[in-house]
Design an enzyme around this catalytic site. Structure first.
Site, PDB file in Angstrom:
ATOM      1  N   SER A 146      28.761  -2.301  25.658  1.00 49.65           N
ATOM      2  CA  SER A 146      27.781  -2.151  26.825  1.00 49.65           C
ATOM      3  C   SER A 146      28.298  -0.957  27.332  1.00 49.65           C
ATOM      4  O   SER A 146      29.494  -0.443  27.292  1.00 49.65           O
ATOM      5  CB  SER A 146      28.109  -3.386  27.765  1.00 49.65           C
ATOM      6  N   TYR A 192      33.325  -9.602  31.799  1.00 48.11           N
ATOM      7  CA  TYR A 192      32.564  -9.222  30.828  1.00 48.11           C
ATOM      8  C   TYR A 192      33.088  -7.467  30.626  1.00 48.11           C
ATOM      9  O   TYR A 192      33.142  -7.347  29.484  1.00 48.11           O
ATOM     10  CB  TYR A 192      31.089  -8.916  31.510  1.00 48.11           C
TER      11      TYR A 192
END
Ligand code: NAD
Length: 256
Positions: free
Chosen positions: A138, A151
């Site tokens: 990401s 995350y």
């Protein structure tokens, strides 16, 4: 070149994983799907492209179930040539309020699962003389956002893991790379759009516009189809010397 190979795409019953599975299937790659929710729909979509499709419901937070997924691919497809570590979840809260079990789940699914699949897939890839490992990281593998500590930690870890394994395999016919998307409008992000609409008392379209305007200069979502095509490129012969990269597809997010 890819016809007849087999890909395991974790978390491929939805969103980006399904987009990647479909793009690989269009190249003639047989697909092992994984993930929760509706399975028959995604299976039918992949099968319609004329490739062999299987499904294994391993929970990617559980190492024993991950081993069973890899065994399934070996038994039913003769092994795994392309491994796409895509399964992932999100949870948003400040660190002092972050539930410890959510932290553990995010690290297990978004990071440790890639370790388990990789260590089990690599020997077969080396033996067969070809392999591709692609980790769906990401922008949060490269930069941070507030309230996403687990995350961001997991995705930075996944980028680091990608580099380490790419070095270990640098002289082998197996390449290891990461893809770093910005916002993609999948169920994972829809939840964040809905939360924003509620918090700011705006409709869904305005919430999407604000979400993009804050981080993604193109003001457009990246699509699962674009991520699928990038995956196909990373599997191509032209990409055989692309190793250990974290390739952004983020509308300019990390250029800022
Ligand atoms: P999604 O919620 O649409 O899909 C997630 C998939 O993972 C689903 O198939 C789900 O069933 C599966 N999954 C969840 N927990 C699992 C578990 N324990 N075991 C097995 N499968 C499990 O999400 P998405 O947006 O398509 O995300 C896919 C990946 O892309 C994730 O790793 C995510 O972090 C990453 N990503 C997404 C975005 C985005 O904007 N959507 C941006 C960057 C990176």
């Amino acid at each position: 070149m890819l016809k007849g190979k087999t890909a395991i795409v974790t978390g491929s019953t939805s969103g980006i994983g399904l987009g990647v599975a479909l793009a690989l299937a269009r190249q003639g790659v047989n697909i092992v799907l994984n993930g929760f929710g509706d399975v028959e729909g995604p299976k039918a979509e992949v099968a319609a492209l004329g490739v062999k499709v299987g499904y294994h419901g391993a929970d990617m937070s559980k190492p024993a179930e991950i081993a069973a997924l890899m065994d399934y691919a070996e038994a039913e497809f003769g092994g795994c040539d392309i491994l796409v570590n895509n399964a992932g979840i999100q949870f948003v809260a400040p660190v002092e309020e972050f539930p410890a079990e959510r932290w553990d789940a995010i690290i297990a699914i978004n990071l440790s699962s890639a370790f388990h699949t990789t260590r089990l897939a690599l020997p077969g890839m080396k033996q067969r003389g070809w392999g591709r490992i692609i980790n769906l990281a990401s922008v949060h593998g490269l930069v941070a956002s507030a309230n996403k500590s687990a995350y961001v930690a997991a995705k930075h870890g996944l980028v680091g893991f990608t580099k380490a394994v790419a070095l270990e395999t640098a002289t082998s016919p197996v390449t290891v790379n990461a893809i770093c998307p910005g916002w993609v409008l999948t169920p994972l992000v829809q939840k964040q759009v809905d939360a924003r609409a509620l918090a700011e008392q705006v409709d869904g379209e305005e919430a999407k516009r604000r979400l993009l305007a804050e981080k993604q200069p193109s003001l457009q979502f990246t699509t699962p189809e674009q991520l699928g095509e990038l995956t196909v490129f990373l599997c191509s012969e032209a990409a055989s010397n692309v190793r250990g990269q974290a390739w952004s597809l983020d509308g300019g997010w990390t250029a800022q």
